[in-house]
Design an enzyme around this catalytic site. Structure first.
Site, short mmCIF file in Angstrom:
data_model
loop_
_atom_site.label_atom_id
_atom_site.label_comp_id
_atom_site.label_asym_id
_atom_site.label_seq_id
_atom_site.Cartn_x
_atom_site.Cartn_y
_atom_site.Cartn_z
N ASN A 216 -42.46 -123.59 15.44
CA ASN A 216 -41.02 -123.53 15.66
C ASN A 216 -40.32 -123.20 14.34
OD1 ASN A 216 -40.37 -126.16 14.26
ND2 ASN A 216 -41.68 -126.93 15.91
N ASP A 285 -45.09 -130.24 21.21
CA ASP A 285 -45.44 -131.13 22.32
C ASP A 285 -46.82 -130.81 22.89
OD1 ASP A 285 -42.99 -132.50 22.24
OD2 ASP A 285 -42.01 -130.93 23.42
#
Length: 412
Positions: A216, A285
């Site tokens: 990210n 995640d």
């Protein structure tokens, strides 16, 4: 506390940049106050400043030679702007004219003062002074706005009678106000003394093959700002960070990791020793079920990659049965910020959660500014948009208040 503040300027290196404005008559008083506080002051004058006040006056009061030439052949080192840029703890431009402000915004370095500013990592405080029409001019307002975004500090101006006879905004603030600003700027609370804090920061990278990963845009700036501020306030800080290009804050123990499993292991190695845990990392995640040993070749139009869930680090910490620290989480949301953050607060059994909105148009990752909603069992507090260094201080104010209150409650 007040006694500590009286000595915050002792031996501080202050560069005072004097520009060509009528308010230069206030500068001798400012220098006198700075020296009375124990500060070491070096004066840099622009060419125009000498029209309003003499070098001899400022040299006599400051006790140092006045500097106004970019290349001084009378000294062995002609690159004195680099030395001064490194020497300064803070640079104050007072009075700061519209001309100098415009130069700083554009990055123009055509005199000693602007060159020092461009070369220095020190905090730069601008004290504007000019006619009110010049101050409110769109160009000046745009310049000041841009400099604020670059973390320059703007002090004033005040409203008053000006040299031209007008009454309005544009007067230089008083020397006492500048001294008060400096006292607060250099004053650092030690309210985290003897408190151990673990902070996670940055992104995590989950490998797909030897050269590709899932990740990210997190820069780690918020976590590093918190670590730096907490350390300065007396905390013993452990910073566990994913891959970022940031300098380790002073007196902070840094542990580098790559993926979620690495971070999980490092967190739980010493989490039982911590008083506070702040999870500001943007942790993946999911991770690939299998990591290819070789580069995945481009063969078909579609490629299926199976993902498995990563361990939830913050939940594993908040559910500790013994030696559980005070747990602070972060929530980056694209919609329903407070609702989603409150749900996360309850589900993960956190003590406090810090929520902010992210979107394509409002980028928080890799940005120097942010705003936060703080939610706990007692409600919601908003920390308005500011640079992440200032925001980290405000966040720590909120955390220490809640931590001490929680510790007092549990002691009963």
């Amino acid at each position: 506390m007040n006694q500590e503040k009286k000595n915050t300027l002792l031996n501080k290196h202050i560069i005072l940049g004097v520009c060509g404005g009528i308010s230069a008559y206030k500068i001798p008083e400012l220098i006198r106050l700075l020296r009375n506080k124990g500060a070491i002051v070096r004066i840099v004058m622009t060419k125009s400043a000498k029209k309003f006040i003499t070098k001899l006056t400022l040299q006599t009061i400051s006790g140092n030679t006045i500097l106004n030439t970019l290349f001084d052949i009378s000294t062995k080192n002609t690159i004195n702007h680099i030395e001064l840029a490194k020497w300064a703890d803070i640079i104050i431009l007072a009075p700061a004219t519209a001309n100098t402000i415009a130069k700083l915004r554009a990055g123009i370095a055509n005199n000693l003062l602007t060159t020092i500013c461009l070369a220095s990592k020190a905090t730069i405080a601008i004290v504007p002074t000019m006619n009110n029409q010049m101050y409110y001019a769109k160009a000046t307002q745009d310049n000041l706005k841009k400099l604020k975004q670059r973390e320059f500090i703007i002090l004033g101006p005040d409203i008053g009678k000006q040299a031209c006879g007008d009454i309005g905004m544009g007067c230089m603030i008083s020397p006492l106000k500048i001294i008060n600003f400096l006292n607060n700027h250099f004053y650092i609370k030690k309210d985290f003394k003897n408190i151990k804090i673990m902070i996670t920061s940055g992104p995590t990278y989950e490998n797909l093959d030897p050269i590709r990963f899932i990740g990210n845009y997190s820069s780690g700036k918020m976590g590093f700002a918190i670590a730096d501020s907490a350390s300065k306030r007396g905390a013993k800080v452990t910073l566990i960070t994913g891959p970022v290009n940031l300098k380790t804050p002073k007196n902070v123990t840094r542990i580098n990791v790559v993926n979620c499993l690495d971070m999980y292991k490092k967190v739980h190695k010493t989490i039982s020793e911590q008083n506070i845990f702040i999870s500001s990392a943007a942790i993946s995640d999911y991770r690939p079920e299998k990591i290819s040993k070789h580069k995945i070749k481009k063969e078909k139009n579609k490629k299926t990659i199976f993902l498995i869930k990563n361990p939830d680090i913050i939940s594993s910490v908040s559910n500790l049965k013994q030696n559980r620290p005070y747990v602070v989480g972060f929530a980056a949301e694209t919609q329903n910020i407070k609702k989603n953050a409150y749900q996360k607060l309850q589900e993960k059994k956190l003590d406090l959660i810090c929520a902010n909105k992210i979107s394509i148009y409002n980028k928080i990752f890799n940005n120097n500014f942010n705003s936060l909603f703080l939610l706990d069992s007692n409600g919601c507090t908003k920390l308005p948009r500011s640079n992440k260094i200032e925001l980290s201080q405000k966040l720590l104010d909120e955390i220490i208040y809640r931590y001490e209150k929680n510790r007092f409650k549990n002691s009963w």
